[in-house]
Design a protein around this motif. Structure first.
Motif, PDB file in Angstrom:
ATOM      1  N   GLY A   1       0.906  -1.045  -0.033  1.00  0.00           N
ATOM      2  CA  GLY A   1       0.009   0.025   0.020  1.00  0.00           C
ATOM      3  C   GLY A   1       0.790   1.287   0.049  1.00  0.00           C
ATOM      4  N   PHE A   2       0.372   2.320  -0.378  1.00  0.00           N
ATOM      5  CA  PHE A   2       0.849   3.514  -0.447  1.00  0.00           C
ATOM      6  C   PHE A   2       1.555   3.984   0.720  1.00  0.00           C
ATOM      7  N   ALA A   3       0.596   4.114   1.688  1.00  0.00           N
ATOM      8  CA  ALA A   3       1.079   4.642   3.054  1.00  0.00           C
ATOM      9  C   ALA A   3       2.351   4.170   3.724  1.00  0.00           C
ATOM     10  N   LEU A   4       2.511   2.581   3.317  1.00  0.00           N
ATOM     11  CA  LEU A   4       3.579   1.902   4.163  1.00  0.00           C
ATOM     12  C   LEU A   4       4.777   2.004   3.232  1.00  0.00           C
ATOM     13  N   THR A   5       4.644   2.161   1.964  1.00  0.00           N
ATOM     14  CA  THR A   5       5.538   2.492   1.049  1.00  0.00           C
ATOM     15  C   THR A   5       6.424   3.663   1.309  1.00  0.00           C
ATOM     16  N   LEU A   6       5.591   4.675   1.470  1.00  0.00           N
ATOM     17  CA  LEU A   6       5.882   6.124   1.619  1.00  0.00           C
ATOM     18  C   LEU A   6       6.523   6.254   3.117  1.00  0.00           C
ATOM     19  N   ILE A   7       6.068   5.573   4.136  1.00  0.00           N
ATOM     20  CA  ILE A   7       6.881   5.405   5.176  1.00  0.00           C
ATOM     21  C   ILE A   7       8.179   4.963   5.273  1.00  0.00           C
ATOM     22  N   ASP A   8       8.377   3.860   4.544  1.00  0.00           N
ATOM     23  CA  ASP A   8       9.591   2.873   4.276  1.00  0.00           C
ATOM     24  C   ASP A   8      10.557   3.991   3.390  1.00  0.00           C
ATOM     25  N   TYR A   9       9.956   4.757   2.395  1.00  0.00           N
ATOM     26  CA  TYR A   9      10.953   5.737   1.745  1.00  0.00           C
ATOM     27  C   TYR A   9      11.346   6.482   2.702  1.00  0.00           C
ATOM     28  N   ARG A  10      10.669   7.308   3.560  1.00  0.00           N
ATOM     29  CA  ARG A  10      10.926   8.427   4.407  1.00  0.00           C
ATOM     30  C   ARG A  10      11.879   7.915   5.652  1.00  0.00           C
ATOM     31  N   MET A  11      11.804   6.684   5.839  1.00  0.00           N
ATOM     32  CA  MET A  11      12.707   6.113   6.942  1.00  0.00           C
ATOM     33  C   MET A  11      14.008   5.911   6.325  1.00  0.00           C
ATOM     34  N   GLN A  12      13.915   5.306   5.178  1.00  0.00           N
ATOM     35  CA  GLN A  12      15.251   5.121   4.403  1.00  0.00           C
ATOM     36  C   GLN A  12      16.071   6.662   4.233  1.00  0.00           C
ATOM     37  N   LYS A  13      15.442   7.492   3.918  1.00  0.00           N
ATOM     38  CA  LYS A  13      15.842   8.732   3.649  1.00  0.00           C
ATOM     39  C   LYS A  13      16.331   9.404   5.169  1.00  0.00           C
ATOM     40  N   ALA A  14      15.657   9.093   6.051  1.00  0.00           N
ATOM     41  CA  ALA A  14      16.154   9.586   7.477  1.00  0.00           C
ATOM     42  C   ALA A  14      17.194   8.909   7.768  1.00  0.00           C
ATOM     43  N   ASN A  15      17.586   7.653   7.584  1.00  0.00           N
ATOM     44  CA  ASN A  15      18.602   6.748   7.944  1.00  0.00           C
ATOM     45  C   ASN A  15      19.797   7.503   7.315  1.00  0.00           C
ATOM     46  N   GLU A  16      19.584   8.053   6.018  1.00  0.00           N
ATOM     47  CA  GLU A  16      20.807   8.687   5.275  1.00  0.00           C
ATOM     48  C   GLU A  16      21.359   9.899   5.964  1.00  0.00           C
ATOM     49  N   LEU A  17      20.236  10.570   6.276  1.00  0.00           N
ATOM     50  CA  LEU A  17      20.629  12.003   6.862  1.00  0.00           C
ATOM     51  C   LEU A  17      20.943  11.824   8.199  1.00  0.00           C
TER      52      LEU A  17
END
Length: 76
Positions: free
Chosen positions: A10-26
């Motif tokens: 689903g879109f919401a969980l995919t978006l959260i995963d993407y944002r968490m990956q970005k957060a890990n990088e930052l």
């Protein structure tokens, strides 16, 4: 292009995963505040971001950043 596993989650969980990956990088970068990471990942409320990050990773953003600063592997 979406992978089949992204469609199933689903879109919401995919978006959260993407944002968490970005957060890990930052969070690997020195001198980046949690508030800045939160905002750059699309979460205007840093407290909400911190709670979500902890529920996803098992550690707070500060703990994660400290581990990365020490050079510890995040996959442990």
């Amino acid at each position: 292009r979406l992978r089949s596993d992204e469609c199933k989650r689903g879109f919401a969980l995919t978006l959260i995963d993407y944002r968490m990956q970005k957060a890990n990088e930052l969070l690997k970068k020195p001198n980046v505040s949690i508030r800045e990471v939160s905002q750059r990942c699309g979460y205007p409320d840093a407290n909400y971001f911190a709670r979500l990050f902890r529920s996803q990773t098992g550690q707070t953003p500060r703990e994660y950043a400290a581990r990365m600063e020490k050079g510890e592997n995040s996959d442990a």
